[in-house]
Motif scaffolding. Sequence first.
Motif, PDB file in Angstrom:
ATOM      1  N   UNK A  51     -38.010 -27.460 -40.760  1.00  0.00           N
ATOM      2  CA  UNK A  51     -37.797 -27.653 -42.196  1.00  0.00           C
ATOM      3  C   UNK A  51     -37.914 -29.139 -42.571  1.00  0.00           C
ATOM      4  N   UNK A  52     -37.306 -29.991 -41.754  1.00  0.00           N
ATOM      5  CA  UNK A  52     -37.397 -31.431 -42.025  1.00  0.00           C
ATOM      6  C   UNK A  52     -38.849 -31.909 -41.956  1.00  0.00           C
ATOM      7  N   UNK A  53     -39.573 -31.429 -40.965  1.00  0.00           N
ATOM      8  CA  UNK A  53     -40.975 -31.823 -40.817  1.00  0.00           C
ATOM      9  C   UNK A  53     -41.805 -31.343 -42.002  1.00  0.00           C
ATOM     10  N   UNK A  54     -41.493 -30.148 -42.515  1.00  0.00           N
ATOM     11  CA  UNK A  54     -42.214 -29.639 -43.677  1.00  0.00           C
ATOM     12  C   UNK A  54     -41.977 -30.488 -44.909  1.00  0.00           C
ATOM     13  N   UNK A  55     -40.731 -30.846 -45.154  1.00  0.00           N
ATOM     14  CA  UNK A  55     -40.423 -31.699 -46.308  1.00  0.00           C
ATOM     15  C   UNK A  55     -41.094 -33.063 -46.167  1.00  0.00           C
ATOM     16  N   UNK A  56     -41.052 -33.613 -44.965  1.00  0.00           N
ATOM     17  CA  UNK A  56     -41.686 -34.910 -44.736  1.00  0.00           C
ATOM     18  C   UNK A  56     -43.184 -34.842 -44.991  1.00  0.00           C
ATOM     19  N   UNK A  57     -43.824 -33.784 -44.516  1.00  0.00           N
ATOM     20  CA  UNK A  57     -45.273 -33.650 -44.708  1.00  0.00           C
ATOM     21  C   UNK A  57     -45.632 -33.543 -46.184  1.00  0.00           C
ATOM     22  N   UNK A  58     -44.890 -32.723 -46.926  1.00  0.00           N
ATOM     23  CA  UNK A  58     -45.201 -32.535 -48.341  1.00  0.00           C
ATOM     24  C   UNK A  58     -45.104 -33.861 -49.103  1.00  0.00           C
ATOM     25  N   UNK A  59     -44.040 -34.611 -48.845  1.00  0.00           N
ATOM     26  CA  UNK A  59     -43.878 -35.899 -49.519  1.00  0.00           C
ATOM     27  C   UNK A  59     -44.947 -36.889 -49.073  1.00  0.00           C
ATOM     28  N   UNK A  60     -45.338 -36.815 -47.809  1.00  0.00           N
ATOM     29  CA  UNK A  60     -46.394 -37.698 -47.324  1.00  0.00           C
ATOM     30  C   UNK A  60     -47.728 -37.444 -48.005  1.00  0.00           C
ATOM     31  N   UNK A  61     -48.041 -36.176 -48.220  1.00  0.00           N
ATOM     32  CA  UNK A  61     -49.290 -35.835 -48.921  1.00  0.00           C
ATOM     33  C   UNK A  61     -49.255 -36.377 -50.350  1.00  0.00           C
ATOM     34  N   UNK A  62     -48.107 -36.232 -51.021  1.00  0.00           N
ATOM     35  CA  UNK A  62     -47.988 -36.762 -52.379  1.00  0.00           C
ATOM     36  C   UNK A  62     -48.150 -38.278 -52.404  1.00  0.00           C
ATOM     37  N   UNK A  63     -47.511 -38.943 -51.468  1.00  0.00           N
ATOM     38  CA  UNK A  63     -47.590 -40.400 -51.426  1.00  0.00           C
ATOM     39  C   UNK A  63     -49.031 -40.863 -51.186  1.00  0.00           C
ATOM     40  N   UNK A  64     -49.745 -40.172 -50.303  1.00  0.00           N
ATOM     41  CA  UNK A  64     -51.142 -40.517 -50.044  1.00  0.00           C
ATOM     42  C   UNK A  64     -51.995 -40.298 -51.294  1.00  0.00           C
ATOM     43  N   UNK A  65     -51.704 -39.240 -52.004  1.00  0.00           N
ATOM     44  CA  UNK A  65     -52.466 -38.960 -53.233  1.00  0.00           C
ATOM     45  C   UNK A  65     -52.252 -40.071 -54.263  1.00  0.00           C
ATOM     46  N   UNK A  80     -43.945 -46.818 -59.845  1.00  0.00           N
ATOM     47  CA  UNK A  80     -42.532 -46.555 -59.594  1.00  0.00           C
ATOM     48  C   UNK A  80     -42.323 -45.166 -58.975  1.00  0.00           C
ATOM     49  N   UNK A  81     -43.154 -44.197 -59.401  1.00  0.00           N
ATOM     50  CA  UNK A  81     -43.070 -42.862 -58.799  1.00  0.00           C
ATOM     51  C   UNK A  81     -43.409 -42.941 -57.314  1.00  0.00           C
ATOM     52  N   UNK A  82     -44.424 -43.719 -56.988  1.00  0.00           N
ATOM     53  CA  UNK A  82     -44.788 -43.871 -55.584  1.00  0.00           C
ATOM     54  C   UNK A  82     -43.647 -44.520 -54.796  1.00  0.00           C
ATOM     55  N   UNK A  83     -42.955 -45.457 -55.420  1.00  0.00           N
ATOM     56  CA  UNK A  83     -41.827 -46.104 -54.749  1.00  0.00           C
ATOM     57  C   UNK A  83     -40.717 -45.092 -54.474  1.00  0.00           C
ATOM     58  N   UNK A  84     -40.444 -44.213 -55.448  1.00  0.00           N
ATOM     59  CA  UNK A  84     -39.451 -43.158 -55.242  1.00  0.00           C
ATOM     60  C   UNK A  84     -39.869 -42.248 -54.088  1.00  0.00           C
ATOM     61  N   UNK A  85     -41.155 -41.891 -54.073  1.00  0.00           N
ATOM     62  CA  UNK A  85     -41.667 -41.026 -53.014  1.00  0.00           C
ATOM     63  C   UNK A  85     -41.525 -41.680 -51.643  1.00  0.00           C
ATOM     64  N   UNK A  86     -41.840 -42.965 -51.570  1.00  0.00           N
ATOM     65  CA  UNK A  86     -41.718 -43.653 -50.287  1.00  0.00           C
ATOM     66  C   UNK A  86     -40.274 -43.647 -49.795  1.00  0.00           C
ATOM     67  N   UNK A  87     -39.328 -43.812 -50.713  1.00  0.00           N
ATOM     68  CA  UNK A  87     -37.920 -43.749 -50.321  1.00  0.00           C
ATOM     69  C   UNK A  87     -37.539 -42.382 -49.781  1.00  0.00           C
ATOM     70  N   UNK A  88     -37.977 -41.318 -50.483  1.00  0.00           N
ATOM     71  CA  UNK A  88     -37.695 -39.966 -50.022  1.00  0.00           C
ATOM     72  C   UNK A  88     -38.391 -39.679 -48.699  1.00  0.00           C
ATOM     73  N   UNK A  89     -39.627 -40.164 -48.573  1.00  0.00           N
ATOM     74  CA  UNK A  89     -40.393 -39.959 -47.349  1.00  0.00           C
ATOM     75  C   UNK A  89     -39.677 -40.581 -46.154  1.00  0.00           C
ATOM     76  N   UNK A  90     -39.184 -41.792 -46.325  1.00  0.00           N
ATOM     77  CA  UNK A  90     -38.481 -42.469 -45.233  1.00  0.00           C
ATOM     78  C   UNK A  90     -37.174 -41.756 -44.891  1.00  0.00           C
TER      79      UNK A  90
END
Length: 297
Positions: A240-254, A266-276
């Motif tokens: 589950x953790x890996x799935x959440x990490x992957x989804x956020x990673x795809x968004x950040x790359x986009x 700023x949205x990308x910054x929020x995503x990076x925080x969640x990704x980490x």
Amino acid sequence: MVSLKGFLRRAQARSLRLHRLIEELMDPSPASPALIHDLHRELRRARIDARVLRRTLPKPLRAPLRELERALEDLTTAAGEVRDRDVLEGALERLARGASASPAVAREARSLARALHREGNSWRGELRRSARRGLRGAHGHLPGLAPGAHATPGSSEKGAQGFPRADRALARRFQRAIDRELGDAERDLERARRRAQRKATVRRLHRLRIHLRRFRHLHTSIARDPGRADVSAEWRELQRDLGLHHDLGVLEERLAASPGNGPRHRLRKVLRGELERHRSRAVRRISAVGRRSPTPA
């Protein structure tokens, strides 16, 4: 471990479930995220069924299952494209509602979610076309259970093929196919775990997720009692953790590929925080599971 006959019954039952899901997919209204999720899951499991059965059958009888595997692979790819956009759209909506999102960031998140929704609808059309081309009658490619019948294309009623008599040689081939699948899955999972533990990149964490998911599908498919054969809770939580990490990673790359105005930055910054945050949690779980077997003793 399940018998060959039991495994074949499960494969046929799954094939019929796929057929019903595809019939639902053909409805004129857009397919729901829940339907896409169920379809994608059953397709991945059906690919394992087809591969094991192909490796079990004598060589002259394998062609229909190769055809089925190709159809399943194509449809899995199309379903995955839809599923990815549904998941990413949901992640953006959650970010927009989050306490850390400013009004401008929330608007940007919802704007991107709408774009993903449009893409998802486009891919739903492609998914329908793929299903119509290759898989609506795919259960006809699976061998039937008639004792003593031999699998030749179109040899039995309703398109189902007969399965060769379950003699000892066939049972041995089935056992070898299962051992090969399970050995490959265990080796790939452990290799992915070690690589992710050494360096937890987005790519390595995603590969670990893929191999863990494959191991789970295979292990429950070959078990005598699938309901009691899943991996332990710590491995399920890791997935589950890996799935959440992957989804956020795809968004950040986009977002990184299409830099824009201040709110997008700023949205990308929020995503990076969640990704980490999710990366750190996944790394802790990888360390916790260590080299322990995914399956309970």
